[in-house]
Design a protein around this motif. Structure first.
Motif, mmCIF file in Angstrom:
data_model
loop_
_atom_site.group_PDB
_atom_site.id
_atom_site.type_symbol
_atom_site.label_atom_id
_atom_site.label_comp_id
_atom_site.label_asym_id
_atom_site.label_seq_id
_atom_site.Cartn_x
_atom_site.Cartn_y
_atom_site.Cartn_z
ATOM 1 N N ILE A 1 42.482 38.418 27.486
ATOM 2 C CA ILE A 1 42.598 38.497 28.807
ATOM 3 C C ILE A 1 42.628 39.915 29.428
ATOM 4 O O ILE A 1 41.952 40.240 30.411
ATOM 5 C CB ILE A 1 43.497 37.554 29.468
ATOM 6 C CG1 ILE A 1 43.213 36.263 29.044
ATOM 7 C CG2 ILE A 1 43.830 37.971 30.844
ATOM 8 C CD1 ILE A 1 44.490 35.019 29.438
ATOM 9 N N VAL A 2 43.733 40.590 28.803
ATOM 10 C CA VAL A 2 43.763 42.117 29.016
ATOM 11 C C VAL A 2 42.809 42.943 28.981
ATOM 12 O O VAL A 2 42.189 43.733 29.863
ATOM 13 C CB VAL A 2 45.181 42.899 28.310
ATOM 14 C CG1 VAL A 2 44.976 44.210 28.492
ATOM 15 C CG2 VAL A 2 46.135 42.106 28.889
ATOM 16 N N ARG B 1 36.553 44.761 33.442
ATOM 17 C CA ARG B 1 35.710 44.357 34.725
ATOM 18 C C ARG B 1 36.000 45.455 35.769
ATOM 19 O O ARG B 1 35.315 45.573 36.574
ATOM 20 C CB ARG B 1 36.128 43.108 35.507
ATOM 21 C CG ARG B 1 35.739 41.696 34.949
ATOM 22 C CD ARG B 1 35.917 40.702 35.542
ATOM 23 N NE ARG B 1 37.554 40.545 35.300
ATOM 24 C CZ ARG B 1 38.295 39.923 36.197
ATOM 25 N NH1 ARG B 1 37.843 39.413 37.427
ATOM 26 N NH2 ARG B 1 39.672 39.719 35.973
ATOM 27 N N SER B 2 37.337 46.250 35.611
ATOM 28 C CA SER B 2 37.620 47.184 36.438
ATOM 29 C C SER B 2 36.675 48.308 36.401
ATOM 30 O O SER B 2 36.092 48.638 35.122
ATOM 31 C CB SER B 2 38.928 47.553 36.077
ATOM 32 O OG SER B 2 38.992 48.389 34.837
ATOM 33 N N LEU C 1 39.262 41.800 28.882
ATOM 34 C CA LEU C 1 38.253 41.341 29.758
ATOM 35 C C LEU C 1 38.516 41.896 31.288
ATOM 36 O O LEU C 1 37.821 42.447 32.025
ATOM 37 C CB LEU C 1 38.137 39.865 29.852
ATOM 38 C CG LEU C 1 37.489 39.508 28.581
ATOM 39 C CD1 LEU C 1 37.511 37.744 28.496
ATOM 40 C CD2 LEU C 1 36.180 39.859 28.286
ATOM 41 N N ARG C 2 39.847 41.707 31.632
ATOM 42 C CA ARG C 2 40.335 42.348 33.001
ATOM 43 C C ARG C 2 40.216 43.752 33.138
ATOM 44 O O ARG C 2 39.467 44.315 33.990
ATOM 45 C CB ARG C 2 41.667 42.047 33.289
ATOM 46 C CG ARG C 2 42.303 42.459 34.550
ATOM 47 C CD ARG C 2 43.546 41.760 35.251
ATOM 48 N NE ARG C 2 44.451 42.399 33.971
ATOM 49 C CZ ARG C 2 45.699 41.977 33.604
ATOM 50 N NH1 ARG C 2 45.847 40.888 34.038
ATOM 51 N NH2 ARG C 2 46.421 42.401 32.781
ATOM 52 N N ARG C 3 40.550 44.554 32.134
ATOM 53 C CA ARG C 3 40.114 46.005 32.234
ATOM 54 C C ARG C 3 38.583 46.379 31.978
ATOM 55 O O ARG C 3 38.186 47.175 32.637
ATOM 56 C CB ARG C 3 40.853 46.888 30.956
ATOM 57 C CG ARG C 3 42.405 46.714 31.158
ATOM 58 C CD ARG C 3 43.252 47.868 30.246
ATOM 59 N NE ARG C 3 44.396 47.646 30.343
ATOM 60 C CZ ARG C 3 45.219 47.547 29.494
ATOM 61 N NH1 ARG C 3 44.970 47.713 27.940
ATOM 62 N NH2 ARG C 3 46.619 47.430 29.766
#
Length: 186
Positions: free
Chosen positions: A70-71, A77-78, A73-75
């Motif tokens: 999750i971390v 996307r940024s 994928l979240r990074r």
């Protein structure tokens, strides 16, 4: 706080993977006898005192893996660091790189400045812009830098609408011009 927790999880995760890798290496290299490896594996099947800790460690590893996924994928996307503004029509995002390029464009208009570099930081009072330059040595450095500061400040505020807290100009050097000699004809 989140970064500290993620680092601790990464440390724990790395240690578990390290131990598991050594176990697989020893087993695959036949350093652990087959009968000992099979008896340990049978303990996991038939004895609950081996099975429950194995299940708990596996679930913890699974949760840590999901957290890292999750971390990541979240990074992913940024996007590049940006300055966010809210208007009546929606949100506006201007990348820091865009502001740096606009600063270079404005600073390039100053006569006598060469080899420009810009760095932009965002703080509570507005943008802090640092311009690094080499000057020609023919113009007054205080006048040149003051002109550059005013030009950059007004240009960035006009184009982006973001207040500029400060513009710092760092004169790194002067351009060394080659001496010109006039030949004397007799």
């Amino acid at each position: 706080m989140g970064k500290i927790v993620d680092r601790l999880l990464l440390l724990f995760y790395s240690l578990i993977i390290f131990v598991a890798s050594i176990f697989v290496l020893f087993t695959a290299s036949s350093w652990i006898p087959l009968d000992q490896a099979s008896s340990t594996l049978s303990h996991f099947y038939y004895e609950k005192s081996y099975a429950y800790p194995g299940i708990i460690i596996s679930l913890v590893m699974l949760l840590i893996s999901v957290r890292f996924l999750i971390v990541t994928l979240r990074r992913g996307r940024s996007q590049a660091p940006s300055i966010d503004q809210r208007t009546d029509f929606g949100d506006i995002r201007i990348s820091i790189e865009t502001v740096e390029n606009l600063s270079l464009k404005a600073a390039g208009r100053t006569k006598g400045a060469k080899d420009l570099r810009a760095r932009v930081r965002v703080n509570q009072s507005g943008l802090e812009i640092t311009i690094r330059t080499i000057v020609d040595g023919e113009s007054s450095i205080p006048e040149l830098t003051e002109d550059m500061q005013g030009t950059v400040k007004s240009y960035i505020e006009d184009i982006t609408g973001i207040p500029v807290a400060s513009v710092t100009v760092f004169v790194a050097n002067i351009v060394q011009s080659a001496p010109t000699f006039k030949s004397r004809v007799e």
